[in-house]
Design an enzyme around this catalytic site. Structure first.
Site, PDB file in Angstrom:
ATOM      1  N   GLU A  32       5.659  -9.077   7.547  1.00 19.78           N
ATOM      2  CA  GLU A  32       5.164  -9.385   6.201  1.00 19.78           C
ATOM      3  C   GLU A  32       5.980 -10.490   5.523  1.00 19.78           C
ATOM      4  O   GLU A  32       5.418 -11.397   4.930  1.00 19.78           O
ATOM      5  CB  GLU A  32       5.181  -8.130   5.323  1.00 19.78           C
ATOM      6  CG  GLU A  32       4.128  -7.099   5.687  1.00 19.78           C
ATOM      7  CD  GLU A  32       2.723  -7.453   5.214  1.00 19.78           C
ATOM      8  OE1 GLU A  32       2.537  -8.460   4.510  1.00 19.78           O
ATOM      9  OE2 GLU A  32       1.794  -6.707   5.568  1.00 19.78           O
ATOM     10  N   ASP A  50       1.185 -11.057  -3.070  1.00 20.64           N
ATOM     11  CA  ASP A  50       2.109 -10.064  -2.521  1.00 20.64           C
ATOM     12  C   ASP A  50       3.541 -10.548  -2.729  1.00 20.64           C
ATOM     13  O   ASP A  50       3.824 -11.736  -2.572  1.00 20.64           O
ATOM     14  CB  ASP A  50       1.834  -9.868  -1.028  1.00 20.64           C
ATOM     15  CG  ASP A  50       0.393  -9.444  -0.760  1.00 20.64           C
ATOM     16  OD1 ASP A  50      -0.134  -8.635  -1.534  1.00 20.64           O
ATOM     17  OD2 ASP A  50      -0.201  -9.932   0.215  1.00 20.64           O
TER      18      ASP A  50
END
Length: 121
Positions: A32, A50
């Site tokens: 990620e 995000d």
């Protein structure tokens, strides 16, 4: 801050992450955010973004204003600090609700795949 794999393992242990799931968390973070705390993702299809080490989404979990809010009751900027306490607490909340399925990085790169070796950490 950019965590090496072993630094990440130590940090996650300090934050009380479940040892049995540690390799999944390491895999998730490496996919990620590449272990970076300061990263803000490009806008998603729905316009959300995000944030941080765990790439936590601002649509549901953090407020992108100066006022803490949403489900983790934090500002998104709190997810970008080198101290991962707030980010860890929020990530655990996401996990509790959705398991690792909340993260595409985990789904695409970790689910049913070989997980990182953390035995030397």
């Amino acid at each position: 801050k950019t965590f090496t794999r072993c630094e990440l393992v130590q940090a996650l242990r300090r934050q009380g992450f479940d040892e049995a799931k540690l390799r999944d968390w390491v895999c998730l973070v490496e996919n990620e955010s590449r272990g970076r705390t300061d990263i803000v993702g490009k806008p998603n299809k729905n316009g959300s973004r995000d944030y941080g080490l765990f790439q936590i989404n601002d649509k549901y979990w953090c407020s992108n204003t100066s006022k803490a809010g949403k489900d983790c009751n934090i500002t998104c900027s709190q997810l970008l600090t080198d101290d991962i306490t707030v980010a860890s607490k929020c990530a655990k909340k996401v996990y509790k609700r959705h398991n690792f399925m909340a993260w595409y990085g985990w789904r695409n790169h970790c689910q049913n795949k070989p997980l990182p070796d953390i035995s030397k950490c």
